[in-house]
Design a protein around this motif. Sequence first.
Motif, mmCIF file in Angstrom:
data_model
loop_
_atom_site.group_PDB
_atom_site.id
_atom_site.type_symbol
_atom_site.label_atom_id
_atom_site.label_comp_id
_atom_site.label_asym_id
_atom_site.label_seq_id
_atom_site.Cartn_x
_atom_site.Cartn_y
_atom_site.Cartn_z
ATOM 1 N N VAL A 203 60.586 30.437 98.847
ATOM 2 C CA VAL A 203 61.415 31.413 98.304
ATOM 3 C C VAL A 203 62.839 31.086 98.553
ATOM 4 C CG1 VAL A 203 62.339 33.986 98.295
ATOM 5 C CG2 VAL A 203 59.989 33.217 98.181
ATOM 6 N N ARG A 204 63.218 30.632 99.998
ATOM 7 C CA ARG A 204 64.541 30.257 100.473
ATOM 8 C C ARG A 204 64.938 28.894 99.561
ATOM 9 N NH1 ARG A 204 63.453 28.930 105.281
ATOM 10 N NH2 ARG A 204 63.881 30.892 106.254
ATOM 11 N N LEU A 205 64.232 28.029 99.215
ATOM 12 C CA LEU A 205 64.540 26.885 98.541
ATOM 13 C C LEU A 205 64.880 27.295 97.245
ATOM 14 C CD1 LEU A 205 62.132 24.103 99.782
ATOM 15 C CD2 LEU A 205 64.458 24.386 100.446
ATOM 16 N N SER A 206 63.971 27.994 96.490
ATOM 17 C CA SER A 206 64.539 28.669 95.336
ATOM 18 C C SER A 206 65.892 29.247 95.265
ATOM 19 C CB SER A 206 63.346 29.591 94.625
ATOM 20 O OG SER A 206 62.088 29.040 94.533
ATOM 21 N N LEU A 207 66.246 30.023 96.183
ATOM 22 C CA LEU A 207 67.588 30.834 96.271
ATOM 23 C C LEU A 207 68.547 29.857 96.383
ATOM 24 C CD1 LEU A 207 66.683 33.999 98.108
ATOM 25 C CD2 LEU A 207 66.777 33.778 95.641
ATOM 26 N N ILE A 208 68.321 28.814 97.323
ATOM 27 C CA ILE A 208 69.274 27.811 97.431
ATOM 28 C C ILE A 208 69.589 27.132 96.067
ATOM 29 C CG2 ILE A 208 69.885 25.775 98.813
ATOM 30 C CD1 ILE A 208 68.379 26.727 101.000
ATOM 31 N N GLU A 209 68.637 26.773 95.324
ATOM 32 C CA GLU A 209 68.910 25.988 94.190
ATOM 33 C C GLU A 209 69.442 26.829 93.215
ATOM 34 O OE1 GLU A 209 65.507 24.859 91.104
ATOM 35 O OE2 GLU A 209 65.985 22.986 92.199
ATOM 36 N N LEU A 210 69.065 28.244 93.101
ATOM 37 C CA LEU A 210 69.955 29.300 92.348
ATOM 38 C C LEU A 210 71.226 29.482 92.655
ATOM 39 C CD1 LEU A 210 69.608 31.381 89.884
ATOM 40 C CD2 LEU A 210 68.948 32.891 91.827
ATOM 41 N N ALA A 211 71.413 29.341 93.933
ATOM 42 C CA ALA A 211 72.926 29.550 94.574
ATOM 43 C C ALA A 211 73.791 28.261 93.936
ATOM 44 C CB ALA A 211 72.991 29.624 96.066
ATOM 45 N N GLY A 212 73.248 27.138 94.045
ATOM 46 C CA GLY A 212 73.784 25.625 93.569
ATOM 47 C C GLY A 212 74.142 25.805 92.236
ATOM 48 N N GLN A 213 73.245 26.579 91.316
ATOM 49 C CA GLN A 213 73.302 26.764 89.886
ATOM 50 C C GLN A 213 74.711 27.662 89.729
ATOM 51 O OE1 GLN A 213 69.913 27.881 88.349
ATOM 52 N NE2 GLN A 213 68.782 25.759 88.494
ATOM 53 N N HIS A 214 74.540 28.761 90.323
ATOM 54 C CA HIS A 214 75.583 29.765 90.313
ATOM 55 C C HIS A 214 76.985 29.271 90.695
ATOM 56 C CE1 HIS A 214 77.485 33.534 90.420
ATOM 57 N NE2 HIS A 214 77.753 33.552 91.548
ATOM 58 N N THR A 215 76.911 28.374 91.761
ATOM 59 C CA THR A 215 78.454 27.714 92.402
ATOM 60 C C THR A 215 78.887 26.920 91.187
ATOM 61 O OG1 THR A 215 77.711 28.043 94.488
ATOM 62 C CG2 THR A 215 79.409 26.387 94.087
ATOM 63 N N GLN A 216 78.055 26.057 90.551
ATOM 64 C CA GLN A 216 78.569 25.079 89.594
ATOM 65 C C GLN A 216 78.985 25.974 88.151
ATOM 66 O OE1 GLN A 216 74.862 22.691 88.567
ATOM 67 N NE2 GLN A 216 75.063 21.845 90.573
ATOM 68 N N LEU A 217 78.348 26.910 87.729
ATOM 69 C CA LEU A 217 78.701 27.675 86.844
ATOM 70 C C LEU A 217 79.999 28.155 87.177
ATOM 71 C CD1 LEU A 217 78.316 28.897 84.115
ATOM 72 C CD2 LEU A 217 77.158 30.792 85.471
ATOM 73 N N THR A 218 80.221 29.096 88.366
ATOM 74 C CA THR A 218 81.409 29.593 88.633
ATOM 75 C C THR A 218 82.528 28.468 88.717
ATOM 76 O OG1 THR A 218 80.352 31.172 90.192
ATOM 77 C CG2 THR A 218 82.498 30.934 90.582
ATOM 78 N N GLN A 219 82.404 27.311 89.384
ATOM 79 C CA GLN A 219 83.463 26.391 89.431
ATOM 80 C C GLN A 219 83.806 25.862 87.910
ATOM 81 O OE1 GLN A 219 81.757 23.334 91.553
ATOM 82 N NE2 GLN A 219 82.202 24.512 93.804
ATOM 83 N N ARG A 220 82.926 25.894 86.975
ATOM 84 C CA ARG A 220 83.295 25.533 85.598
ATOM 85 C C ARG A 220 84.065 26.658 85.181
ATOM 86 N NH1 ARG A 220 77.988 24.091 82.675
ATOM 87 N NH2 ARG A 220 77.707 26.411 82.145
ATOM 88 N N GLU A 221 83.446 27.828 85.196
ATOM 89 C CA GLU A 221 84.437 28.921 84.574
ATOM 90 C C GLU A 221 85.799 28.880 84.833
ATOM 91 O OE1 GLU A 221 83.412 30.846 81.827
ATOM 92 O OE2 GLU A 221 81.746 29.823 81.902
ATOM 93 N N ALA A 222 86.041 28.715 86.211
ATOM 94 C CA ALA A 222 87.270 28.707 86.764
ATOM 95 C C ALA A 222 88.026 27.733 86.365
ATOM 96 C CB ALA A 222 86.985 28.603 88.511
ATOM 97 N N LEU A 223 87.462 26.579 86.249
ATOM 98 C CA LEU A 223 88.257 25.318 85.689
ATOM 99 C C LEU A 223 88.430 25.628 84.026
ATOM 100 C CD1 LEU A 223 89.259 22.342 85.573
ATOM 101 C CD2 LEU A 223 87.163 21.490 85.238
ATOM 102 N N LYS A 224 87.730 26.352 83.453
ATOM 103 C CA LYS A 224 88.128 26.426 82.199
ATOM 104 C C LYS A 224 89.032 27.573 82.027
ATOM 105 C CE LYS A 224 84.160 27.289 79.650
ATOM 106 N NZ LYS A 224 83.087 27.889 79.085
ATOM 107 N N ASP A 225 89.046 28.529 82.814
ATOM 108 C CA ASP A 225 90.179 29.369 82.912
ATOM 109 C C ASP A 225 91.692 28.685 83.258
ATOM 110 O OD1 ASP A 225 88.645 31.526 82.389
ATOM 111 O OD2 ASP A 225 88.508 32.288 84.413
ATOM 112 N N ARG A 226 91.706 27.757 84.067
ATOM 113 C CA ARG A 226 92.836 26.954 84.402
ATOM 114 C C ARG A 226 93.285 26.199 83.250
ATOM 115 N NH1 ARG A 226 91.767 23.224 89.051
ATOM 116 N NH2 ARG A 226 94.013 23.043 88.835
ATOM 117 N N ILE A 227 92.424 25.557 82.315
ATOM 118 C CA ILE A 227 92.590 24.665 81.301
ATOM 119 C C ILE A 227 93.234 25.547 80.388
ATOM 120 C CG2 ILE A 227 91.636 23.475 79.403
ATOM 121 C CD1 ILE A 227 89.446 22.516 81.503
ATOM 122 N N ARG A 228 92.608 26.898 79.916
ATOM 123 C CA ARG A 228 93.129 27.684 78.979
ATOM 124 C C ARG A 228 94.491 28.079 79.177
ATOM 125 N NH1 ARG A 228 87.652 31.191 78.564
ATOM 126 N NH2 ARG A 228 86.397 30.073 77.044
ATOM 127 N N GLY A 229 94.792 28.446 80.496
ATOM 128 C CA GLY A 229 95.987 28.825 80.817
ATOM 129 C C GLY A 229 97.343 27.832 80.761
#
Length: 329
Positions: A203-229
């Motif tokens: 379960v811990r490994l599953s959550l670590i993987e989920l956290a990584g996916q979440h982090t990548q998504l968050t970083q991508r959305e943040a970069l997209k916002d910077r690009i749009r700006g």
Amino acid sequence: MQLHAPTALRRPADAMALMSTDDFTPRERAPQWCEWLWKHFGGLHSDLYGDTDFDGHLSSAKAGDVILTRLEANRHRVVRTMDMVRASGEGYLKIVAPMRGSAGVEQDGRQAWVRPGAWTIYDTTGSYAVANPERVEHLIVMVPKAQLAEHGLRLESLMARPVGGATGIARVALTTMRSTFEELPNMSSDAAQGAGELITQLVRLSLIELAGQHTQLTQREALKDRIRGYVALHLRDPKLSADQIATALNCSKRHLYNAFADEPHSLASYIQHLRLDACLRALQQDGGTARPITDIAMHWGFNNLSHFSRVFRERTGQSPSEFRHASGN
């Protein structure tokens, strides 16, 4: 609510706790079920969507510190408020993994719906609600929160999100939880302890993987916002390009393109789309002081008039002058 051990609770030699509403009269079944859920899960309010007929079956056992419960019941909902949390003891992270039907978990403004082959997780030290809008059969697994919060894993953003179960480590975790529950009656206490530790680790490994996916998504959305700006500020610059944006934002062009990978427009077509929007507004709003179409196109970053006319017609089906005339300007 007065709590007492239901008369249907039995503990055979395999240490599996069993409860079935079959052992009660129809009128007693719903109240006994609600009392059992309150007692077994450390404080839960239950309702049955207003139904009067109900039947449910529940079996539970422990694998070390991990509690595994198989629940089969008619449709019902459960709610845990902060008052219930404060009155409870040890905190758990609770997993629901449907084997039949569906479950909807709501916590901290997020909602996750899962069906067979997937699972989600939520925190019993916070308020939550779980909806079971049809007859269900679930495996419910409770892991001590302290054991999953080790090693700096931030749990808050991972609660009430679908974890998965179809592939990867989340599938391994789901398969292990199911097989452990089935085989617990045949395990020694030491083996059960080890199985519980394995579930916790998976379960811990599953959550670590989920956290990584979440982090990548968050970083991508943040970069997209910077690009749009950046694009919004430099839309009139005819030299605006991926190279210029990447240099300004200190990232590679590959990251720029990846940020827009799930968008309907590529980065270049996004810029062109915004420029055409601006030109369309200008052509509609000029009124009696209409500027030359060439000036409008140049003002919004088009430095090739034939290209501007072509993409304008592709967008509107008209030439810029036809569009202006149709708009009454």
